[in-house]
Design a protein around this motif. Structure first.
Motif, PDB file in Angstrom:
ATOM      1  N   CYS A  24     113.775 -72.016 137.834  1.00 38.25           N
ATOM      2  CA  CYS A  24     114.077 -72.425 136.664  1.00 38.25           C
ATOM      3  C   CYS A  24     112.582 -71.642 135.782  1.00 38.25           C
ATOM      4  CB  CYS A  24     113.483 -73.942 136.425  1.00 38.25           C
ATOM      5  SG  CYS A  24     115.102 -74.940 136.874  1.00 38.25           S
ATOM      6  N   SER A  26     110.774 -70.889 132.031  1.00 38.42           N
ATOM      7  CA  SER A  26     110.837 -70.884 130.724  1.00 38.42           C
ATOM      8  C   SER A  26     109.978 -69.956 129.901  1.00 38.42           C
ATOM      9  CB  SER A  26     109.805 -72.259 130.337  1.00 38.42           C
ATOM     10  OG  SER A  26     110.521 -73.385 131.145  1.00 38.42           O
ATOM     11  N   SER A  55     122.209 -71.617 133.678  1.00 34.63           N
ATOM     12  CA  SER A  55     122.294 -72.297 132.415  1.00 34.63           C
ATOM     13  C   SER A  55     121.191 -71.806 131.614  1.00 34.63           C
ATOM     14  CB  SER A  55     122.095 -73.734 132.454  1.00 34.63           C
ATOM     15  OG  SER A  55     120.914 -74.035 133.070  1.00 34.63           O
ATOM     16  N   VAL A  56     121.148 -71.954 130.363  1.00 34.97           N
ATOM     17  CA  VAL A  56     120.111 -71.524 129.300  1.00 34.97           C
ATOM     18  C   VAL A  56     120.210 -72.799 128.238  1.00 34.97           C
ATOM     19  CG1 VAL A  56     119.533 -69.996 127.494  1.00 34.97           C
ATOM     20  CG2 VAL A  56     120.832 -69.156 129.524  1.00 34.97           C
ATOM     21  N   LEU A  57     119.067 -73.168 127.657  1.00 35.06           N
ATOM     22  CA  LEU A  57     118.779 -74.226 126.689  1.00 35.06           C
ATOM     23  C   LEU A  57     117.811 -73.340 125.756  1.00 35.06           C
ATOM     24  CD1 LEU A  57     118.394 -77.424 128.491  1.00 35.06           C
ATOM     25  CD2 LEU A  57     120.634 -76.589 127.312  1.00 35.06           C
ATOM     26  N   GLU A  58     117.841 -73.703 124.429  1.00 39.70           N
ATOM     27  CA  GLU A  58     117.129 -73.079 123.500  1.00 39.70           C
ATOM     28  C   GLU A  58     116.775 -74.220 122.471  1.00 39.70           C
ATOM     29  OE1 GLU A  58     116.037 -71.703 119.629  1.00 39.70           O
ATOM     30  OE2 GLU A  58     117.713 -72.930 120.129  1.00 39.70           O
ATOM     31  N   GLU A  59     115.403 -74.178 122.282  1.00 39.62           N
ATOM     32  CA  GLU A  59     114.996 -75.050 121.134  1.00 39.62           C
ATOM     33  C   GLU A  59     113.675 -74.342 120.617  1.00 39.62           C
ATOM     34  OE1 GLU A  59     113.122 -79.610 120.558  1.00 39.62           O
ATOM     35  OE2 GLU A  59     114.775 -79.144 121.861  1.00 39.62           O
ATOM     36  N   LEU A  63     113.013 -70.397 125.494  1.00 39.98           N
ATOM     37  CA  LEU A  63     114.455 -70.622 126.288  1.00 39.98           C
ATOM     38  C   LEU A  63     113.804 -71.165 127.650  1.00 39.98           C
ATOM     39  CD1 LEU A  63     115.495 -66.770 125.770  1.00 39.98           C
ATOM     40  CD2 LEU A  63     116.563 -68.937 124.833  1.00 39.98           C
ATOM     41  N   PHE A  64     114.982 -72.000 127.970  1.00 37.41           N
ATOM     42  CA  PHE A  64     114.706 -72.646 129.187  1.00 37.41           C
ATOM     43  C   PHE A  64     116.060 -72.429 130.029  1.00 37.41           C
ATOM     44  CE2 PHE A  64     113.041 -75.128 126.055  1.00 37.41           C
ATOM     45  CZ  PHE A  64     111.592 -75.458 126.449  1.00 37.41           C
ATOM     46  N   THR A  65     115.643 -71.368 131.101  1.00 41.11           N
ATOM     47  CA  THR A  65     116.764 -70.841 132.025  1.00 41.11           C
ATOM     48  C   THR A  65     116.607 -71.417 133.490  1.00 41.11           C
ATOM     49  OG1 THR A  65     115.514 -69.168 132.718  1.00 41.11           O
ATOM     50  CG2 THR A  65     116.664 -68.912 130.534  1.00 41.11           C
ATOM     51  N   ARG A  66     117.993 -71.510 133.907  1.00 39.08           N
ATOM     52  CA  ARG A  66     118.095 -71.759 135.371  1.00 39.08           C
ATOM     53  C   ARG A  66     118.763 -70.635 136.004  1.00 39.08           C
ATOM     54  NH1 ARG A  66     121.523 -75.727 138.444  1.00 39.08           N
ATOM     55  NH2 ARG A  66     122.676 -75.757 136.357  1.00 39.08           N
TER      56      ARG A  66
END
Length: 70
Positions: A24, A26, A55-59, A63-66
Motif C-alpha cells: 500500500c 500513499s 485499487s486507488v482511492l483519492e481524497e 492518492l491511496f494505492t494498493r
C-alpha cells in the motif's frame, strides 16, 4: 498473514527476502527534498519484481494505492 509498517529499510528487507506480496502506497500532493532513502532501501536485485495495481482511492488530491504481486 502479516501486516507491517515501517520505513525504507524494512520494506527493502521484506522485498529482498521475497516476502512482499502486497504494498500500500500513499501519495501526497507535496514536494519534499532531502537525501534520505524514500520508498525502499536495500540490495539491488537482478530481476525487478512486478506488481499490479489493485485499487486507488483519492481524497483532496491524496492518492491511496494498493498493489499486488503479479
Amino acid at each position: 498473514r502479516l501486516l507491517t509498517e515501517g520505513g525504507p529499510r524494512l520494506l527493502g528487507q521484506l522485498a529482498a527476502a521475497d516476502a512482499l506480496d502486497e504494498m500500500c502506497l500513499s501519495l501526497a500532493p507535496v514536494v519534499a527534498l532531502g537525501d534520505a532513502a524514500r520508498i525502499m532501501n536495500g540490495p539491488a536485485v537482478a530481476v525487478p519484481e512486478r506488481f499490479a495495481l489493485a485499487s486507488v482511492l483519492e481524497e483532496a488530491g491524496f492518492l491511496f494505492t494498493r498493489y499486488r504481486r503479479s
